[in-house]
Each structure stands twice: as C-alpha cells, then as structure tokens.
Write a protein that holds these residues in place. Structure first.
Motif, PDB file in Angstrom:
ATOM      1  N   VAL A 151     100.189  10.496 -60.313  1.00 25.53           N
ATOM      2  CA  VAL A 151     100.290  11.247 -59.056  1.00 25.53           C
ATOM      3  C   VAL A 151      99.015  11.069 -58.237  1.00 25.53           C
ATOM      4  N   LEU A 152      97.850  11.198 -58.867  1.00 21.46           N
ATOM      5  CA  LEU A 152      96.594  11.018 -58.141  1.00 21.46           C
ATOM      6  C   LEU A 152      96.439   9.584 -57.634  1.00 21.46           C
ATOM      7  N   GLY A 153      96.842   8.618 -58.412  1.00 24.63           N
ATOM      8  CA  GLY A 153      96.791   7.226 -57.975  1.00 24.63           C
ATOM      9  C   GLY A 153      97.687   6.984 -56.772  1.00 24.63           C
ATOM     10  N   TYR A 154      98.877   7.554 -56.781  1.00 28.95           N
ATOM     11  CA  TYR A 154      99.802   7.419 -55.654  1.00 28.95           C
ATOM     12  C   TYR A 154      99.227   8.062 -54.395  1.00 28.95           C
ATOM     13  N   ILE A 155      98.655   9.245 -54.541  1.00 33.91           N
ATOM     14  CA  ILE A 155      98.062   9.942 -53.389  1.00 33.91           C
ATOM     15  C   ILE A 155      96.895   9.146 -52.823  1.00 33.91           C
ATOM     16  N   ASN A 156      96.005   8.671 -53.689  1.00 39.42           N
ATOM     17  CA  ASN A 156      94.849   7.896 -53.231  1.00 39.42           C
ATOM     18  C   ASN A 156      95.278   6.578 -52.590  1.00 39.42           C
ATOM     19  N   TYR A 157      96.299   5.937 -53.131  1.00 41.92           N
ATOM     20  CA  TYR A 157      96.802   4.685 -52.564  1.00 41.92           C
ATOM     21  C   TYR A 157      97.333   4.915 -51.158  1.00 41.92           C
ATOM     22  N   ASN A 158      98.167   5.945 -50.988  1.00 43.17           N
ATOM     23  CA  ASN A 158      98.710   6.240 -49.667  1.00 43.17           C
ATOM     24  C   ASN A 158      97.616   6.603 -48.671  1.00 43.17           C
ATOM     25  N   LYS A 159      96.619   7.332 -49.125  1.00 42.57           N
ATOM     26  CA  LYS A 159      95.519   7.721 -48.241  1.00 42.57           C
ATOM     27  C   LYS A 159      94.731   6.486 -47.805  1.00 42.57           C
ATOM     28  N   SER A 160      94.437   5.589 -48.732  1.00 40.58           N
ATOM     29  CA  SER A 160      93.658   4.398 -48.374  1.00 40.58           C
ATOM     30  C   SER A 160      94.455   3.470 -47.458  1.00 40.58           C
ATOM     31  N   ILE A 161      95.757   3.356 -47.674  1.00 41.37           N
ATOM     32  CA  ILE A 161      96.587   2.522 -46.814  1.00 41.37           C
ATOM     33  C   ILE A 161      96.628   3.091 -45.401  1.00 41.37           C
ATOM     34  N   SER A 162      96.796   4.407 -45.276  1.00 43.55           N
ATOM     35  CA  SER A 162      96.855   5.010 -43.945  1.00 43.55           C
ATOM     36  C   SER A 162      95.508   4.893 -43.227  1.00 43.55           C
ATOM     37  N   GLU A 163      94.406   5.036 -43.948  1.00 43.09           N
ATOM     38  CA  GLU A 163      93.087   4.865 -43.341  1.00 43.09           C
ATOM     39  C   GLU A 163      92.877   3.424 -42.876  1.00 43.09           C
ATOM     40  N   GLN A 164      93.303   2.460 -43.667  1.00 40.86           N
ATOM     41  CA  GLN A 164      93.152   1.065 -43.286  1.00 40.86           C
ATOM     42  C   GLN A 164      94.007   0.724 -42.080  1.00 40.86           C
ATOM     43  N   LEU A 165      95.225   1.257 -42.020  1.00 40.02           N
ATOM     44  CA  LEU A 165      96.077   1.017 -40.857  1.00 40.02           C
ATOM     45  C   LEU A 165      95.461   1.605 -39.592  1.00 40.02           C
ATOM     46  N   LEU A 166      94.868   2.772 -39.704  1.00 39.59           N
ATOM     47  CA  LEU A 166      94.214   3.389 -38.553  1.00 39.59           C
ATOM     48  C   LEU A 166      93.028   2.546 -38.078  1.00 39.59           C
ATOM     49  N   LYS A 167      92.218   2.039 -39.014  1.00 40.16           N
ATOM     50  CA  LYS A 167      91.092   1.179 -38.646  1.00 40.16           C
ATOM     51  C   LYS A 167      91.576  -0.092 -37.970  1.00 40.16           C
ATOM     52  N   ASN A 168      92.648  -0.679 -38.509  1.00 43.57           N
ATOM     53  CA  ASN A 168      93.187  -1.897 -37.912  1.00 43.57           C
ATOM     54  C   ASN A 168      93.692  -1.650 -36.498  1.00 43.57           C
ATOM     55  N   ARG A 169      94.391  -0.518 -36.307  1.00 42.14           N
ATOM     56  CA  ARG A 169      94.874  -0.182 -34.973  1.00 42.14           C
ATOM     57  C   ARG A 169      93.717   0.019 -33.996  1.00 42.14           C
ATOM     58  N   ASN A 170      92.677   0.699 -34.452  1.00 46.03           N
ATOM     59  CA  ASN A 170      91.524   0.942 -33.582  1.00 46.03           C
ATOM     60  C   ASN A 170      90.830  -0.362 -33.194  1.00 46.03           C
ATOM     61  N   LEU A 171      90.627  -1.251 -34.162  1.00 45.51           N
ATOM     62  CA  LEU A 171      89.983  -2.530 -33.861  1.00 45.51           C
ATOM     63  C   LEU A 171      90.847  -3.398 -32.960  1.00 45.51           C
ATOM     64  N   ALA A 172      92.159  -3.362 -33.159  1.00 51.28           N
ATOM     65  CA  ALA A 172      93.052  -4.119 -32.287  1.00 51.28           C
ATOM     66  C   ALA A 172      93.008  -3.568 -30.865  1.00 51.28           C
ATOM     67  N   GLU A 173      92.931  -2.260 -30.742  1.00 53.43           N
ATOM     68  CA  GLU A 173      92.835  -1.643 -29.411  1.00 53.43           C
ATOM     69  C   GLU A 173      91.519  -2.015 -28.735  1.00 53.43           C
ATOM     70  N   ILE A 174      90.437  -2.009 -29.487  1.00 55.12           N
ATOM     71  CA  ILE A 174      89.139  -2.417 -28.931  1.00 55.12           C
ATOM     72  C   ILE A 174      89.198  -3.865 -28.461  1.00 55.12           C
ATOM     73  N   GLY A 175      89.775  -4.732 -29.259  1.00 48.91           N
ATOM     74  CA  GLY A 175      89.893  -6.142 -28.875  1.00 48.91           C
ATOM     75  C   GLY A 175      90.784  -6.323 -27.665  1.00 48.91           C
ATOM     76  N   LYS A 176      91.867  -5.574 -27.602  1.00 51.60           N
ATOM     77  CA  LYS A 176      92.789  -5.692 -26.473  1.00 51.60           C
ATOM     78  C   LYS A 176      92.124  -5.268 -25.163  1.00 51.60           C
ATOM     79  N   ILE A 177      91.387  -4.180 -25.233  1.00 46.99           N
ATOM     80  CA  ILE A 177      90.740  -3.668 -24.023  1.00 46.99           C
ATOM     81  C   ILE A 177      89.576  -4.561 -23.599  1.00 46.99           C
ATOM     82  N   SER A 178      88.799  -4.999 -24.542  1.00 50.22           N
ATOM     83  CA  SER A 178      87.546  -5.675 -24.189  1.00 50.22           C
ATOM     84  C   SER A 178      87.694  -7.162 -23.917  1.00 50.22           C
ATOM     85  N   LEU A 179      88.705  -7.786 -24.411  1.00 51.95           N
ATOM     86  CA  LEU A 179      88.811  -9.237 -24.265  1.00 51.95           C
ATOM     87  C   LEU A 179      89.970  -9.655 -23.375  1.00 51.95           C
TER      88      LEU A 179
END
Length: 99
Positions: A37-65
C-alpha cells in the motif's frame, strides 16, 4: 496422574506453537500488505509530481521560445533564462551554435 500432567503439558505446548505460527504468519501478511500500500501511494505521488514538472517545463518552453533566439534582444534572452531557471530541476543551460 503423572501421565495426565504430561499429556496436558504436550497439549499446552502444541497450542502455544500453533498460536505462535498463526500470529507470525498474520504479522508477515500485514507487513507485506502495508508495504504494498505504501509503495503504491509513493509511486502515484512521484508520478503525479513528475507529470506536473513536465507540464510546467513544457509551458515555460512554449511561452519563451515562440520566436527564434537570434531575433531576440538581450532582455528577452534573460527573461527566458529566468523562466527556465525558476524550475528547481534545472541548474545549467548551454546554448550551442548549429555550426
């Protein structure tokens, strides 16, 4: 009478052994369950954090370039650098020529 005490002792030892085995097995099953259960929770949390970082970096690239970098003024390039370095994951940026 003495034989009765020996049978009673053997039965008691058998019950203690069975209780110990069942309790140990139950504890092991519960530990494995909680670890999963803890492994599943941590996995989902890390995946959602990584997706958020990817979205933010893509938005920065879209706006700036939107425009090529060679047509920008120094302030535009500095703003792009500030935006990109606002992400905690980026510590360096190197721009290379196409030559």
């Amino acid at each position: 009478m003495n034989n009765f005490k020996n049978n009673s002792t053997v039965k008691t030892q058998g019950l203690i052994t069975k209780f110990f085995i069942v309790t140990t097995a139950l504890i092991c099953v519960l530990l494995v369950f909680f670890a999963l259960v803890l492994g599943y929770i941590n996995y989902n949390k890390s995946i959602s954090e990584q997706l958020l970082k990817n979205r933010n970096l893509a938005e920065i690239g879209k706006i700036s370039l939107e425009d090529p970098i060679w047509t920008m003024a120094n302030t535009g390039i500095e703003n792009i650098g500030d935006a990109i370095f606002s992400a905690n994951d980026i510590i360096a940026l190197e721009i290379l020529s196409e030559k």
